[in-house]
Scaffold this active site. Structure first.
Site, PDB file in Angstrom:
ATOM      1  N   ASN A   1     132.677  41.325  59.347  1.00  0.00           N
ATOM      2  CA  ASN A   1     133.991  41.738  59.819  1.00  0.00           C
ATOM      3  C   ASN A   1     133.752  42.551  61.090  1.00  0.00           C
ATOM      4  OD1 ASN A   1     136.503  42.790  60.240  1.00  0.00           O
ATOM      5  ND2 ASN A   1     136.808  43.511  58.137  1.00  0.00           N
TER       6      ASN A   1
ATOM      7  N   ARG B   1     135.380  37.186  59.114  1.00  0.00           N
ATOM      8  CA  ARG B   1     136.798  37.496  59.003  1.00  0.00           C
ATOM      9  C   ARG B   1     137.362  37.473  60.423  1.00  0.00           C
ATOM     10  NH1 ARG B   1     139.909  43.006  59.377  1.00  0.00           N
ATOM     11  NH2 ARG B   1     141.943  42.212  58.824  1.00  0.00           N
TER      12      ARG B   1
ATOM     13  N   HIS C   1     146.880  39.755  56.607  1.00  0.00           N
ATOM     14  CA  HIS C   1     146.441  39.968  55.208  1.00  0.00           C
ATOM     15  C   HIS C   1     146.443  38.674  54.391  1.00  0.00           C
ATOM     16  CE1 HIS C   1     147.855  44.365  55.719  1.00  0.00           C
ATOM     17  NE2 HIS C   1     146.547  44.341  55.799  1.00  0.00           N
TER      18      HIS C   1
ATOM     19  N   HIS D   1     150.570  44.171  49.737  1.00  0.00           N
ATOM     20  CA  HIS D   1     149.211  44.621  50.061  1.00  0.00           C
ATOM     21  C   HIS D   1     149.350  45.942  50.809  1.00  0.00           C
ATOM     22  CE1 HIS D   1     144.931  44.218  51.354  1.00  0.00           C
ATOM     23  NE2 HIS D   1     145.391  45.111  52.216  1.00  0.00           N
ATOM     24  N   LEU D   2     149.030  47.034  50.121  1.00  0.00           N
ATOM     25  CA  LEU D   2     149.243  48.356  50.707  1.00  0.00           C
ATOM     26  C   LEU D   2     147.901  49.045  50.952  1.00  0.00           C
ATOM     27  CD1 LEU D   2     152.094  49.502  48.261  1.00  0.00           C
ATOM     28  CD2 LEU D   2     152.315  48.185  50.389  1.00  0.00           C
ATOM     29  N   GLY D   3     147.458  49.026  52.208  1.00  0.00           N
ATOM     30  CA  GLY D   3     146.224  49.715  52.580  1.00  0.00           C
ATOM     31  C   GLY D   3     146.554  50.645  53.735  1.00  0.00           C
TER      32      GLY D   3
ATOM     33  N   GLY E   1     146.798  49.634  56.738  1.00  0.00           N
ATOM     34  CA  GLY E   1     147.887  48.792  57.212  1.00  0.00           C
ATOM     35  C   GLY E   1     148.467  48.139  55.970  1.00  0.00           C
TER      36      GLY E   1
ATOM     37  N   ARG F   1     150.578  53.415  61.979  1.00  0.00           N
ATOM     38  CA  ARG F   1     151.462  52.553  62.786  1.00  0.00           C
ATOM     39  C   ARG F   1     152.897  52.680  62.306  1.00  0.00           C
ATOM     40  NH1 ARG F   1     148.382  47.408  60.974  1.00  0.00           N
ATOM     41  NH2 ARG F   1     146.316  48.360  60.896  1.00  0.00           N
TER      42      ARG F   1
ATOM     43  N   ASP G   1     146.320  59.321  55.298  1.00  0.00           N
ATOM     44  CA  ASP G   1     145.734  58.939  54.010  1.00  0.00           C
ATOM     45  C   ASP G   1     146.687  59.287  52.874  1.00  0.00           C
ATOM     46  OD1 ASP G   1     143.984  59.369  51.556  1.00  0.00           O
ATOM     47  OD2 ASP G   1     142.565  58.516  52.994  1.00  0.00           O
TER      48      ASP G   1
ATOM     49  N   GLY H   1     144.370  49.409  48.708  1.00  0.00           N
ATOM     50  CA  GLY H   1     143.987  50.770  48.295  1.00  0.00           C
ATOM     51  C   GLY H   1     145.127  51.566  47.683  1.00  0.00           C
ATOM     52  N   ILE H   2     146.306  51.552  48.312  1.00  0.00           N
ATOM     53  CA  ILE H   2     147.451  52.302  47.776  1.00  0.00           C
ATOM     54  C   ILE H   2     148.065  51.546  46.602  1.00  0.00           C
ATOM     55  CG2 ILE H   2     149.748  53.224  48.321  1.00  0.00           C
ATOM     56  CD1 ILE H   2     148.796  53.538  51.249  1.00  0.00           C
TER      57      ILE H   2
ATOM     58  N   ASN I   1     145.917  51.944  43.528  1.00  0.00           N
ATOM     59  CA  ASN I   1     145.510  53.287  43.075  1.00  0.00           C
ATOM     60  C   ASN I   1     146.593  54.349  43.054  1.00  0.00           C
ATOM     61  OD1 ASN I   1     142.590  52.912  42.715  1.00  0.00           O
ATOM     62  ND2 ASN I   1     142.703  52.343  44.871  1.00  0.00           N
TER      63      ASN I   1
ATOM     64  N   GLU J   1     138.892  40.547  49.485  1.00  0.00           N
ATOM     65  CA  GLU J   1     138.918  39.643  50.636  1.00  0.00           C
ATOM     66  C   GLU J   1     137.525  39.108  50.959  1.00  0.00           C
ATOM     67  OE1 GLU J   1     141.237  42.972  52.259  1.00  0.00           O
ATOM     68  OE2 GLU J   1     142.140  41.480  53.585  1.00  0.00           O
TER      69      GLU J   1
END
Ligand code: ADP
Length: 397
Positions: free
Chosen positions: A9, A88, A177, A203-205, A207, A236, A278, A326-327, A330, A380
Site C-alpha cells: 500500500n 492497493r 473503500h 466503513h468507518l475509519g 476516512g 476531512r 481520533d 476501526g470505529i 470498536n 482489505e
C-alpha cells in the site's frame, strides 16, 4: 513452496506492506516505511515476535524501501516463498471494474488516473515501478478502491454540473473503500442465511464511507470523485455547501492551497472538536464531560444516521445494516447513537450485545424486534492477497 503474497500500500511518503498467506489469512511479516523521499527515511518491520527499525540508505525512496523489504524477506527465509505482489490502488477511474494483472498498459492507465487522485495514484505508479525493480520475477496485480462501485447507475454517479465535465473530463462520483465493501459483503449471505442480500455497509475509519449493496455490487455510495465527500471523516469535512471554498477564497483571502489543506486535513472530527481526529480520544474526552468532544461526536453520528437513511433509497430498504472499520468495529457509542436515530426505519440495538462486540468480534447486535444490525471486521489486505493469487495463478505452478 511458493505460497505468500506481498501486499503493498504505497502512499506519497509512506509504504505499508504485509506478507500474507491467502489461504489461511496468516500475516507472517509486515511493516511500514515512512518519510520516503525526505530526510530521515526509515522502515519498521515485524516478523513473528521480532521487530526491527532501520534508516533507509539515500535517497530513501520507495525503491530503497522495497530493496530493504526484499533483503529482510531473504533473511527471514520468506523470499523464496513469495509468489506475487498485490498493490492497493486508490483510483482506477472508469478503466477498471475489477482487479487486474499489472502490465505496461495497466500501469499507464493507473498513471492516467493521477489527475483524478493526485495525492494517491502517483505513489502507486512509483510503487509498481519500484516493485518491478526489486522483484523482477514476480507477477503483480492491482486491486482498486473504486472498482466495486463501477456498476453504480448513472443517476447515482453524475454530479449536477455541466454534463461536459463528465463527458470530456470524467468528473463524476466514483466511491472508495471498495475492497472493504467487497470483503464484508461477501460474508453476509452466510451470516444472514440469504442469497444476494440488500445491505447498507458503513466503513468507518479515519476516512469513512457507506455503500448501498445489492447482492454483489454497489448501487450507491457516499464518497465521490475524491474521498472528501460524504460522512464526517477524521480530518476531512465530508459534505459541505460547495459555495464555502470560493467564499473563503474571495472574502477571507485564503489561497486555494490553504482551503484545500483545511478541507482535507483540519476539518472533520478534528476541526469540530479542536482536540483530535481520533474517535477513541474524543470518547475519552466526552466521558469527562468535554463539550467540544460531545459536539463533534453528535455531528458525526447525526450525519451518519442521515446518510444511512439516504442510502436506503438506493435499495428501497435493506436486509441488514453492517458496521466495519476501526470505529464501526470498536465503538459501541457511535453505533448506539447512530442507530437510535434510525428507530423509525425499524432498527434498534441490544445494548449488551453492542457493548460486547468489539476488537475483532463479529455478531448481530440488533434487539430481537429489530432488523439485523451486524458488526463484521474487514480485512482489505487479505482480499488483495486473494485477488492477487487468483490473477497470478498460472505463474504459481
Ligand atoms: P484507517 O482509515 O486509517 O484504516 P481505521 O479503520 O484503523 O482507520 O480506524 C481508525 C479509527 O478507529 C480511529 O478514529 C480510532 O479512534 C477508531 N477506534 C479504534 N478503536 C476504537 C475504540 N475502541 N473506540 C472508539 N474508536 C476506536
Amino acid at each position: 513452496m511458493q505460497k505468500y503474497v506481498l501486499v503493498l500500500n504505497c502512499g506519497s511518503s509512506s509504504l505499508k506492506f504485509a506478507v500474507i498467506d491467502p489461504q489461511s489469512g496468516e500475516e507472517v511479516c509486515k511493516g511500514l516505511a515512512e518519510r520516503l523521499g525526505q530526510e530521515g527515511a526509515s522502515i519498521k518491520v515485524k516478523h513473528g515476535a521480532d521487530a526491527e527499525e532501520s534508516a533507509l540508505p539515500a535517497p530513501g525512496t520507495h525503491v530503497e524501501a522495497l530493496l530493504y523489504i526484499e533483503d529482510a524477506l531473504k533473511r527471514f527465509g520468506l523470499q523464496q516463498a513469495l509468489c506475487a505482489v498485490g498493490h492497493r490502488v486508490v483510483h482506477g477511474g472508469e478503466f477498471f471494474s475489477a482487479s487486474v494483472r499489472v502490465d505496461e498498459d495497466v500501469r499507464n492507465k493507473i498513471a492516467e488516473c493521477i489527475r483524478l487522485a493526485p495525492l494517491h495514484n502517483p505513489a502507486h505508479v512509483i510503487g509498481i515501478d519500484a516493485a518491478t525493480k526489486a522483484f523482477p520475477d514476480l507477477p503483480q496485480a492491482a486491486v482498486f478502491d473504486t472498482a466495486f462501485h463501477q456498476r453504480m447507475p448513472e443517476k447515482a454517479y453524475l454530479y449536477a454540473l455541466p454534463i461536459s465535465l463528465y463527458q470530456e473530463h470524467h468528473i463524476r462520483r466514483y466511491g472508495f473503500h471498495g475492497t472493504s465493501f467487497r470483503y464484508v459483503s461477501a460474508q453476509m449471505p452466510a451470516l444472514l442465511g440469504k442469497e444476494k442480500p440488500k445491505l447498507i455497509i458503513c466503513h468507518l475509519g479515519n476516512g469513512g464511507s457507506l455503500a448501498a449493496i445489492d447482492g454483489d455490487h454497489s448501487v450507491d455510495t457516499t464518497m465521490g470523485l475524491t474521498p472528501l465527500e460524504g460522512i464526517v471523516h477524521g480530518t476531512r469535512t465530508g459534505d459541505l455547501d460547495p459555495a464555502i471554498p470560493t467564499l473563503l477564497i474571495e472574502q477571507f483571502g485564503m489561497s486555494a492551497e490553504a482551503v484545500s489543506d483545511m478541507l482535507w486535513k483540519k476539518s472533520g472530527l478534528l476541526g469540530l472538536s479542536g482536540i483530535s481526529n481520533d474517535c477513541r480520544t474524543l470518547e475519552e474526552a466526552m466521558e469527562k464531560g468535554d463539550q467540544a468532544a460531545i459536539r463533534a461526536l453528535e455531528v458525526y453520528c447525526y450525519r451518519l444516521a442521515k446518510h444511512i437513511a439516504a442510502q436506503m433509497v438506493a435499495l428501497g430498504g435493506c436486509d441488514a445494516l453492517v458496521f466495519t472499520g476501526g470505529i464501526g468495529e470498536n465503538s459501541p457509542f457511535v453505533r448506539q447513537h447512530t442507530v437510535e436515530q434510525l428507530a423509525f426505519l425499524g432498527f434498534a440495538l441490544d445494548s449488551a450485545k453492542n457493548q460486547a462486540t468489539m476488537r475483532g468480534k463479529e455478531g448481530n447486535i440488533a434487539s430481537a424486534d429489530s432488523k439485523p444490525v451486524w458488526v463484521v471486521p474487514t480485512n482489505e489486505e487479505l482480499l488483495i492477497a486473494r485477488d492477487t493469487i487468483d490473477l497470478c495463478a498460472e505463474d504459481k505452478a
